[in-house]
Design a protein around this motif. Structure first.
Motif, PDB file in Angstrom:
ATOM      1  N   LYS A 158     -32.092  27.386 -22.314  1.00 21.90           N
ATOM      2  CA  LYS A 158     -32.580  28.305 -21.287  1.00 21.90           C
ATOM      3  C   LYS A 158     -31.688  29.530 -21.108  1.00 21.90           C
ATOM      4  O   LYS A 158     -32.153  30.585 -20.679  1.00 21.90           O
TER       5      LYS A 158
ATOM      6  N   ILE B  92     -29.187  31.144 -23.443  1.00 18.82           N
ATOM      7  CA  ILE B  92     -28.879  32.115 -24.493  1.00 18.82           C
ATOM      8  C   ILE B  92     -29.868  32.003 -25.637  1.00 18.82           C
ATOM      9  O   ILE B  92     -30.518  30.977 -25.821  1.00 18.82           O
ATOM     10  N   TYR B  93     -29.930  33.090 -26.428  1.00 27.87           N
ATOM     11  CA  TYR B  93     -30.794  33.057 -27.614  1.00 27.87           C
ATOM     12  C   TYR B  93     -29.995  32.583 -28.822  1.00 27.87           C
ATOM     13  O   TYR B  93     -28.860  32.990 -29.050  1.00 27.87           O
TER      14      TYR B  93
ATOM     15  N   ARG C  81     -33.370  27.747 -32.401  1.00 29.27           N
ATOM     16  CA  ARG C  81     -33.391  26.422 -31.767  1.00 29.27           C
ATOM     17  C   ARG C  81     -33.204  25.284 -32.774  1.00 29.27           C
ATOM     18  O   ARG C  81     -32.787  24.193 -32.408  1.00 29.27           O
TER      19      ARG C  81
ATOM     20  N   GLN D 214     -41.610  25.934 -30.482  1.00 25.48           N
ATOM     21  CA  GLN D 214     -40.400  26.393 -29.798  1.00 25.48           C
ATOM     22  C   GLN D 214     -40.660  27.588 -28.849  1.00 25.48           C
ATOM     23  O   GLN D 214     -39.821  27.877 -27.994  1.00 25.48           O
ATOM     24  N   LYS D 215     -41.813  28.242 -29.004  1.00 25.48           N
ATOM     25  CA  LYS D 215     -42.116  29.415 -28.179  1.00 25.48           C
ATOM     26  C   LYS D 215     -42.124  29.081 -26.699  1.00 25.48           C
ATOM     27  O   LYS D 215     -41.852  29.954 -25.855  1.00 25.48           O
TER      28      LYS D 215
END
Length: 258
Positions: free
Chosen positions: A95, A97-98, A101, A251-252
């Motif tokens: 939730k 950081i980018y 995944r 994952q979106k």
């Protein structure tokens, strides 16, 4: 290809998560990291007692026969069951950081793989003590077998981890399925006792070929029939590709579901 390059760019994050998992796995326990070796050894003792005294088998040096199949299976089952909940376990990280995944299940499976490699130290000690010895030529095949098993475990972990975000019961279902799967794999028994009519089903099991190859190298001291690994490799690549695309699709909405 873009996704693979992006994952490669985050390789340091994978290494960090692997170190964190290995250090924190038995954090707070008295024996700490020693449980890496104690846990499989205790399982070995239990199964050896059962199949040597309660349900005796005529397999010579059964403890070694069992051990060389049990350690790879522990890695495989742990990768699937633990990997399935890896995204949920790291929901705060997801939730905040980018990052790709896929890094999370990859790091978890890699951590289990490193744990298996450490346990192989114990296997080689047992081999030396038992007096069976090793075949240096056959040992050259061991990394190939490990890579095939890693690909198979990673593909299933990617698929399971993505689905578990939306269907949390899958984690518990996989625990039951892997237990049944273990008994359908010749780990505690020889495949020769399997009824002939059931052999086609057993041969469809990719872990049957993987375990038999481990056993050929470490127990029988011979070069395994690597052709038998081709079906396992094919299924491993299939699950890796399937897991990758399902993961990309699901994952979106990870952040919303978590």
């Amino acid at each position: 290809m873009k996704t693979f390059l992006e994952i490669y760019d985050y390789r340091q994050m994978i290494f960090s998560l692997v170190r964190k998992d290995l250090r924190g796995r038995y954090k707070g326990s008295v024996l700490g990291f020693l449980w890496t070796f104690i846990n499989p050894l205790l399982q070995l003792v239990v199964y050896t007692i059962v199949f040597s005294f309660i349900l005796p088998t005529n397999i010579d040096k059964y403890y070694l026969y069992l051990f060389v199949g049990l350690i790879p299976w522990i890695f495989f089952s742990s990768s699937i069951t633990g990997g399935s909940s890896s995204i949920v376990a790291q929901k705060d990280l997801v939730k905040k950081i980018y990052f790709p995944r896929q890094v999370i299940p990859i790091s978890y499976v890699t951590s289990c793989f490193v744990n298996m490699l450490l346990c192989f130290v114990v296997i080689f000690i047992v081999i030396i003590i038992s007096g069976i010895g090793v075949n240096p030529v056959a040992l050259l095949c061991l990394p190939i077998i490990m890579i095939v098993e890693y690909i198979l475990a990673l593909g299933m972990a990617l698929l399971a981890s993505a689905i578990t975000v939306y269907f949390r019961d899958l984690e518990h279902i996989l625990g039951i399925l892997t237990m049944a799967w273990m008994y359908m794999t010749p780990i505690m028994y020889d495949k020769s006792i399997v009824p002939e009519e059931l052999l086609p089903v057993f041969n469809l099991n990719p872990m049957t070929h993987v375990i038999e190859c481990y056993r050929a190298v470490l127990y029988y001291k011979k070069v395994p029939e690597l052709e038998s690994l081709l079906s396992s490799l094919g299924l491993g690549i299939l699950f890796l590709v399937l897991g990758h695309f399902v993961f990309l699709k699901l994952q979106k909405h990870f952040a919303e579901e978590l």
